[in-house]
Design an enzyme around this catalytic site. Structure first.
Site, PDB file in Angstrom:
ATOM      1  N   LEU A  91      38.845  19.296   8.914  1.00  0.00           N
ATOM      2  CA  LEU A  91      38.028  18.239   9.331  1.00  0.00           C
ATOM      3  C   LEU A  91      37.746  17.908  10.782  1.00  0.00           C
ATOM      4  CD1 LEU A  91      38.205  14.881   8.876  1.00  0.00           C
ATOM      5  CD2 LEU A  91      40.617  14.848  10.811  1.00  0.00           C
ATOM      6  N   ASN A 106      28.749  15.207   2.683  1.00  0.00           N
ATOM      7  CA  ASN A 106      29.482  16.055   2.577  1.00  0.00           C
ATOM      8  C   ASN A 106      29.412  16.028   0.997  1.00  0.00           C
ATOM      9  OD1 ASN A 106      32.214  17.811   1.839  1.00  0.00           O
ATOM     10  ND2 ASN A 106      33.804  16.192   2.818  1.00  0.00           N
ATOM     11  N   THR A 107      30.362  17.172   0.450  1.00  0.00           N
ATOM     12  CA  THR A 107      30.362  16.873  -1.271  1.00  0.00           C
ATOM     13  C   THR A 107      31.926  17.051  -1.306  1.00  0.00           C
ATOM     14  OG1 THR A 107      30.837  18.920  -2.034  1.00  0.00           O
ATOM     15  CG2 THR A 107      28.644  18.613  -1.779  1.00  0.00           C
ATOM     16  N   HIS A 108      32.323  15.861  -2.600  1.00  0.00           N
ATOM     17  CA  HIS A 108      33.286  15.995  -2.316  1.00  0.00           C
ATOM     18  C   HIS A 108      33.667  16.051  -4.276  1.00  0.00           C
ATOM     19  CE1 HIS A 108      37.657  14.858  -1.957  1.00  0.00           C
ATOM     20  NE2 HIS A 108      37.967  14.116  -2.705  1.00  0.00           N
ATOM     21  N   SER A 135      31.115  13.121  -5.931  1.00  0.00           N
ATOM     22  CA  SER A 135      30.474  12.414  -4.580  1.00  0.00           C
ATOM     23  C   SER A 135      29.072  13.376  -3.844  1.00  0.00           C
ATOM     24  CB  SER A 135      31.846  11.367  -4.455  1.00  0.00           C
ATOM     25  OG  SER A 135      32.079  10.563  -4.784  1.00  0.00           O
ATOM     26  N   GLY A 142      36.400  10.063   9.830  1.00  0.00           N
ATOM     27  CA  GLY A 142      37.912  10.252   8.425  1.00  0.00           C
ATOM     28  C   GLY A 142      37.711  11.481   7.892  1.00  0.00           C
ATOM     29  N   ASP A 144      36.736  12.420   4.068  1.00  0.00           N
ATOM     30  CA  ASP A 144      35.960  12.028   2.960  1.00  0.00           C
ATOM     31  C   ASP A 144      35.360  10.105   2.513  1.00  0.00           C
ATOM     32  OD1 ASP A 144      35.647  14.533   2.350  1.00  0.00           O
ATOM     33  OD2 ASP A 144      37.496  14.083   1.369  1.00  0.00           O
TER      34      ASP A 144
HETATM   35  C1  GAR Z   1      33.960  21.508  -4.377  1.00  0.00           C
HETATM   36  O1  GAR Z   1      34.528  21.114  -5.286  1.00  0.00           O
HETATM   37  C2  GAR Z   1      34.039  20.405  -3.033  1.00  0.00           C
HETATM   38  O2  GAR Z   1      33.126  19.177  -3.238  1.00  0.00           O
HETATM   39  C3  GAR Z   1      34.828  20.608  -2.903  1.00  0.00           C
HETATM   40  O3  GAR Z   1      34.927  22.118  -2.272  1.00  0.00           O
HETATM   41  C4  GAR Z   1      34.867  22.340  -3.969  1.00  0.00           C
HETATM   42  C5  GAR Z   1      34.123  24.214  -3.090  1.00  0.00           C
HETATM   43  O4  GAR Z   1      33.758  24.730  -3.981  1.00  0.00           O
HETATM   44  N1  GAR Z   1      35.871  20.278  -1.083  1.00  0.00           N
HETATM   45  C6  GAR Z   1      36.240  19.622  -0.677  1.00  0.00           C
HETATM   46  O5  GAR Z   1      37.476  19.473  -1.837  1.00  0.00           O
HETATM   47  C7  GAR Z   1      35.756  18.282   0.010  1.00  0.00           C
HETATM   48  N2  GAR Z   1      37.335  17.194   0.111  1.00  0.00           N
HETATM   49  P1  GAR Z   1      32.724  26.041  -3.872  1.00  0.00           P
HETATM   50  O6  GAR Z   1      33.423  26.246  -2.520  1.00  0.00           O
HETATM   51  O7  GAR Z   1      33.317  27.033  -4.736  1.00  0.00           O
HETATM   52  O8  GAR Z   1      31.469  24.754  -3.355  1.00  0.00           O
END
Ligand code: GAR
Length: 200
Positions: A91, A106-108, A135, A142, A144
């Site tokens: 965070l 950010n990606t989630h 997403s 906050g 996500d």
């Molecule tokens: C991804 O799926 C990303 O969305 C997630 O970690 C993974 C990283 O994969 N992030 C979260 O969960 C953040 N809350 P990567 O290192 O192989 O790209």
């Protein structure tokens, strides 16, 4: 050309996909630096593409704020147009978010606001839902909780474990991330407007 800094913690598979997209001559953005909070395997992708890296090890700082100040100082050196959190599992302190907002996304691996946090895939499985998703969001202070820029459903299949489900979510996540970066770069997606639209 939109300049992008990518922050990671792990394998960096989404980073890799963005680097591959950005290597295409007609892609309107390029990654100028990759940072991490730990010795992330994903640094290997940056090195492969000849992109500089920086490391700000979280555990070497007394507080999240001190860590965030150094992270901010590193980003200030590079002055990217956009900061992409791509698997950064920390965070960010609120002042760092405020300094970069709305130019930080950010990606989630879930269909937010469902299953925020560090275990989005595991939590979806535990809840027994038959669909989850991926997403891309604007980062706010906050967990996500920022405005959603793009998202797509991914089915949960019988027999899925966390690894199998995450492996099916990630290609969707990559496609959404690359598309959002492209749209920001071309002006099709106005991050300031997206932030304003969801302001209370
Ligand atoms: C991804 O799926 C990303 O969305 C997630 O970690 C993974 C990283 O994969 N992030 C979260 O969960 C953040 N809350 P990567 O290192 O192989 O790209």
């Amino acid at each position: 050309m939109l300049t992008v800094a990518v922050l990671i913690s792990g394998a960096g598979s989404n980073l890799r996909a963005l680097l591959e997209a950005a290597a295409e001559p007609d892609f309107p953005a390029r990654v100028i630096v990759v940072g991490a909070d730990r010795e992330a395997d994903g640094f290997g992708h940056a090195e492969y593409f000849g992109i500089p890296t920086f490391l700000v090890p979280f555990e070497q700082f007394d507080s999240r704020e001190a860590w965030g100040a150094e992270l901010g100082a590193q980003l200030a050196v590079w002055q990217p147009d956009l900061v992409v959190l791509s698997g950064l599992m920390r965070l960010l302190p609120a002042d760092l978010v405020a300094a970069w907002s709305p130019r930080i996304i950010n990606t989630h691996p879930a269909y937010l606001p469902e299953f925020p946090g560090a275990h989005g895939v595991r939590d979806a499985l535990a809840a027994g839902v038959d669909q989850t998703g991926a997403s891309v969001i604007l980062v706010d202070a906050g967990v996500d909780s920022g405005p959603i820029l793009a998202q797509e459903r991914v089915p949960v299949l019988p027999g899925d474990d966390e690894h199998a489900l995450h492996d099916r979510i990630k290609p969707v996540e990559r496609r959404l991330l690359i598309d959002v970066v492209r749209r920001v770069a071309t002006g099709d997606l106005d991050l300031a407007a997206a932030a304003r639209a969801s302001a209370p």
